[in-house]
Design an enzyme around this catalytic site. Structure first.
Site, PDB file in Angstrom:
ATOM      1  N   ARG A   1      41.477  66.964  19.339  1.00 13.25           N
ATOM      2  CA  ARG A   1      42.280  65.793  18.960  1.00 13.25           C
ATOM      3  C   ARG A   1      43.093  65.254  20.134  1.00 13.25           C
ATOM      4  O   ARG A   1      43.337  64.040  20.214  1.00 13.25           O
ATOM      5  CB  ARG A   1      43.194  66.154  17.788  1.00 13.25           C
ATOM      6  CG  ARG A   1      42.388  66.287  16.514  1.00 13.25           C
ATOM      7  CD  ARG A   1      43.233  66.697  15.353  1.00 13.25           C
ATOM      8  NE  ARG A   1      42.482  66.495  14.120  1.00 13.25           N
ATOM      9  CZ  ARG A   1      42.812  67.027  12.958  1.00 13.25           C
ATOM     10  NH1 ARG A   1      43.875  67.791  12.864  1.00 13.25           N
ATOM     11  NH2 ARG A   1      42.077  66.782  11.898  1.00 13.25           N
TER      12      ARG A   1
ATOM     13  N   LYS B   1      29.976  69.586  -5.023  1.00  7.37           N
ATOM     14  CA  LYS B   1      30.096  69.010  -6.368  1.00  7.37           C
ATOM     15  C   LYS B   1      29.862  67.503  -6.429  1.00  7.37           C
ATOM     16  O   LYS B   1      30.302  66.760  -5.557  1.00  7.37           O
ATOM     17  CB  LYS B   1      31.497  69.283  -6.902  1.00  7.37           C
ATOM     18  CG  LYS B   1      31.717  70.742  -7.231  1.00  7.37           C
ATOM     19  CD  LYS B   1      33.111  70.925  -7.773  1.00  7.37           C
ATOM     20  CE  LYS B   1      33.255  72.309  -8.399  1.00  7.37           C
ATOM     21  NZ  LYS B   1      34.585  72.515  -8.918  1.00  7.37           N
TER      22      LYS B   1
ATOM     23  N   GLY C   1      35.341  65.407   5.124  1.00  8.50           N
ATOM     24  CA  GLY C   1      35.511  66.776   4.629  1.00  8.50           C
ATOM     25  C   GLY C   1      35.182  67.788   5.697  1.00  8.50           C
ATOM     26  O   GLY C   1      35.650  67.689   6.834  1.00  8.50           O
TER      27      GLY C   1
ATOM     28  N   GLY D   1      39.604  63.485   5.334  1.00  4.95           N
ATOM     29  CA  GLY D   1      39.957  62.688   4.149  1.00  4.95           C
ATOM     30  C   GLY D   1      39.851  61.197   4.410  1.00  4.95           C
ATOM     31  O   GLY D   1      39.399  60.429   3.556  1.00  4.95           O
TER      32      GLY D   1
HETATM   33  P1  AMP Z   1      31.988  69.635   0.311  1.00  5.70           P
HETATM   34  O1  AMP Z   1      33.383  69.988   0.765  1.00  5.70           O
HETATM   35  O2  AMP Z   1      31.923  69.014  -1.035  1.00  5.70           O
HETATM   36  O3  AMP Z   1      31.211  68.883   1.368  1.00  5.70           O
HETATM   37  O4  AMP Z   1      31.243  71.027   0.085  1.00  5.70           O
HETATM   38  C1  AMP Z   1      30.992  71.926   1.104  1.00  5.70           C
HETATM   39  C2  AMP Z   1      30.658  73.230   0.469  1.00  5.70           C
HETATM   40  O5  AMP Z   1      29.521  73.122  -0.365  1.00  5.70           O
HETATM   41  C3  AMP Z   1      30.314  74.304   1.473  1.00  5.70           C
HETATM   42  O6  AMP Z   1      31.357  75.227   1.507  1.00  5.70           O
HETATM   43  C4  AMP Z   1      29.017  74.919   0.937  1.00  5.70           C
HETATM   44  O7  AMP Z   1      29.038  76.317   0.937  1.00  5.70           O
HETATM   45  C5  AMP Z   1      28.955  74.393  -0.478  1.00  5.70           C
HETATM   46  N1  AMP Z   1      27.570  74.349  -0.999  1.00  5.70           N
HETATM   47  C6  AMP Z   1      26.512  73.716  -0.465  1.00  5.70           C
HETATM   48  N2  AMP Z   1      25.398  73.960  -1.190  1.00  5.70           N
HETATM   49  C7  AMP Z   1      25.742  74.776  -2.202  1.00  5.70           C
HETATM   50  C8  AMP Z   1      25.010  75.392  -3.265  1.00  5.70           C
HETATM   51  N3  AMP Z   1      23.713  75.202  -3.412  1.00  5.70           N
HETATM   52  N4  AMP Z   1      25.699  76.183  -4.111  1.00  5.70           N
HETATM   53  C9  AMP Z   1      27.020  76.387  -3.946  1.00  5.70           C
HETATM   54  N5  AMP Z   1      27.764  75.812  -2.963  1.00  5.70           N
HETATM   55  C10 AMP Z   1      27.135  75.024  -2.099  1.00  5.70           C
END
Ligand code: AMP
Length: 395
Positions: free
Chosen positions: A35, A197, A353, A376
């Site tokens: 940064r 999610k 993220g 964010g």
């Molecule tokens: P996000 O912050 O929503 O981008 O999510 C990132 C997280 O999603 C990471 O920590 C991954 O371990 C998790 N992730 C990716 N694929 C899967 C999966 N098939 N099952 C569970 N967690 C997952």
């Protein structure tokens, strides 16, 4: 869009909001100076013009004055990166700060103490912002990481510089990169959305369907889409209450002529563990006791084709549980494909993220066109929101 190049800083004091919220180890050494390095071009341009720089930032989330969050810990690192001996004011407003600014000469850099020692900063307090505004002739915002917050130093202070405010080089670059994907990108435009999610990405998906030709949906989100269409996902992560939404997204994509690509196979495991037993399964045939934790080989091949055909690529979120090496292959393969497409002339933007952590971990940082510095802030930009810190300069 007013940038640094619209101003001559000769004999001017620039009040610059930087994002020096850097990680420190227990001995207060900076463990990642990205940064600080990112803000360097802005600071150097102002110094070369014959101006001086007053740098303001937050560090961590202090509750009042707490020594471990003092920006004094980073003076040496900032000095080393800039090649200039940086001065320090032990307060970010009031007499201490104003006296230090008054003594500042062209070519000099002053770092102010942590803005968040004052709760007025995050509250967006106008009086506090007015006090800050006394510390410079021109306000420069170069902190993308906090541009989605209407804090005193990121947004409110701008109103005290109606004609004399602009974006720093870093923030301007972030804005241009997002525009390249969301507005002016060469077709076909592809977005890859991974992560855990659907619920955390839904606003992005809805916004992005108007901008892209292809959408790859991977990671944990896969299973909500698969189950919604009647597939068996076993113990995979799945949001049952979002299945209807998933079907709506698929319908909407069809109407908008967006091609959606979802994994057809997965690396399934009998436990959420790096040492679990694994097998490759069809994504619609995962039995109880098994969960999909990464994209399978056929999916990787399909995604590779889509990526290589795209001219503009946005990547947010991993394709699997990349933190465990057993389930990182899909994410690494995707990174390789995006690197190759970039080498062939595509524009690629990674951000939002934790994506940046994955990209850095696997060494793709210099193989994509741009890695965003804002987690964010990037997500909110992709959701189509106008960030308050950006709006305040454009105002
Ligand atoms: P996000 O912050 O929503 O981008 O999510 C990132 C997280 O999603 C990471 O920590 C991954 O371990 C998790 N992730 C990716 N694929 C899967 C999966 N098939 N099952 C569970 N967690 C997952």
């Amino acid at each position: 869009m007013k940038t640094l190049n619209d101003f001559n800083f000769n004999n001017k004091k620039a009040l610059i909001r930087v994002d020096f919220n850097v990680p420190l180890d227990e001995d207060f050494n900076v463990t990642d100076n990205t940064r600080i390095v990112s803000a360097k071009p802005t600071i150097i341009k102002i110094l070369e013009d014959g101006g001086s720089c007053v740098l303001m930032s937050h560090l961590g989330r202090p509750k009042g004055v707490q020594d471990q969050f003092s920006l004094k810990h980073i003076i040496e690192e900032v000095s080393n990166v800039l090649g200039v001996t940086v001065k320090f004011a032990s307060d970010c407003v009031g007499e201490v700060a104003e006296t230090a600014v008054a003594a500042l000469q062209p070519g000099e850099v002053l770092l102010l103490e942590n803005l968040r020692y004052y709760s007025e900063e995050t509250a967006g307090d106008e009086k506090f912002a007015e006090q800050l505004s006394k510390l410079g002739d021109i306000y420069v915002n170069d902190a993308f990481g906090t541009a989605h917050r209407a804090h005193a130093s990121t947004t409110i202070v701008a109103k005290f510089f109606p004609e004399k405010k602009c974006f720093g080089y870093l923030l301007a670059q972030e804005i241009e990169s997002i525009q390249k994907v969301m507005e002016t990108g060469e077709k076909p435009v592809l977005a890859v959305l991974g992560g855990a999610k659907v619920s955390s990405k839904i606003t992005i998906i809805e916004n992005i369907l108007d901008k892209v030709d292809h959408l790859i949906i991977g990671g944990g989100m896969t299973f909500t889409f698969v189950k919604a269409q009647g597939g068996q996902v076993g113990d995979s992560i799945c949001e049952d209450d979002k299945m209807e939404l998933a079907l709506e997204i698929l319908k909407l994509a069809k109407e908008k002529n967006v091609q959606i690509h979802i994994p057809v196979d997965v690396v399934a495991a009998n436990a959420f563990s790096n040492d679990a037993e694994t097998k490759i399964l069809d994504v619609t045939e995962i039995p109880e006791g098994w969960q999909g934790l990464d994209a399978g080989p056929k999916s990787i091949e399909n995604f590779n084709k889509v990526v290589l055909e795209s001219k503009t690529i946005l990547w947010n979120g991993p394709l699997g549980v990349f933190e465990m090496p057993t389930f990182a292959k899909g994410t690494i393969a995707l990174g390789d494909s995006i690197a190759e497409a970039t080498k062939n002339g595509a524009f690629s933007l990674v951000g939002g993220g934790d994506s940046v952590a994955a990209v850095k971990q696997f060494g793709f940082e210099n193989k994509v066109s741009y890695v965003s510095t804002g987690g964010g802030a990037m997500l909110e930009s992709l959701e189509g929101k106008t960030l308050p810190g950006i709006a305040a300069i454009l105002d």
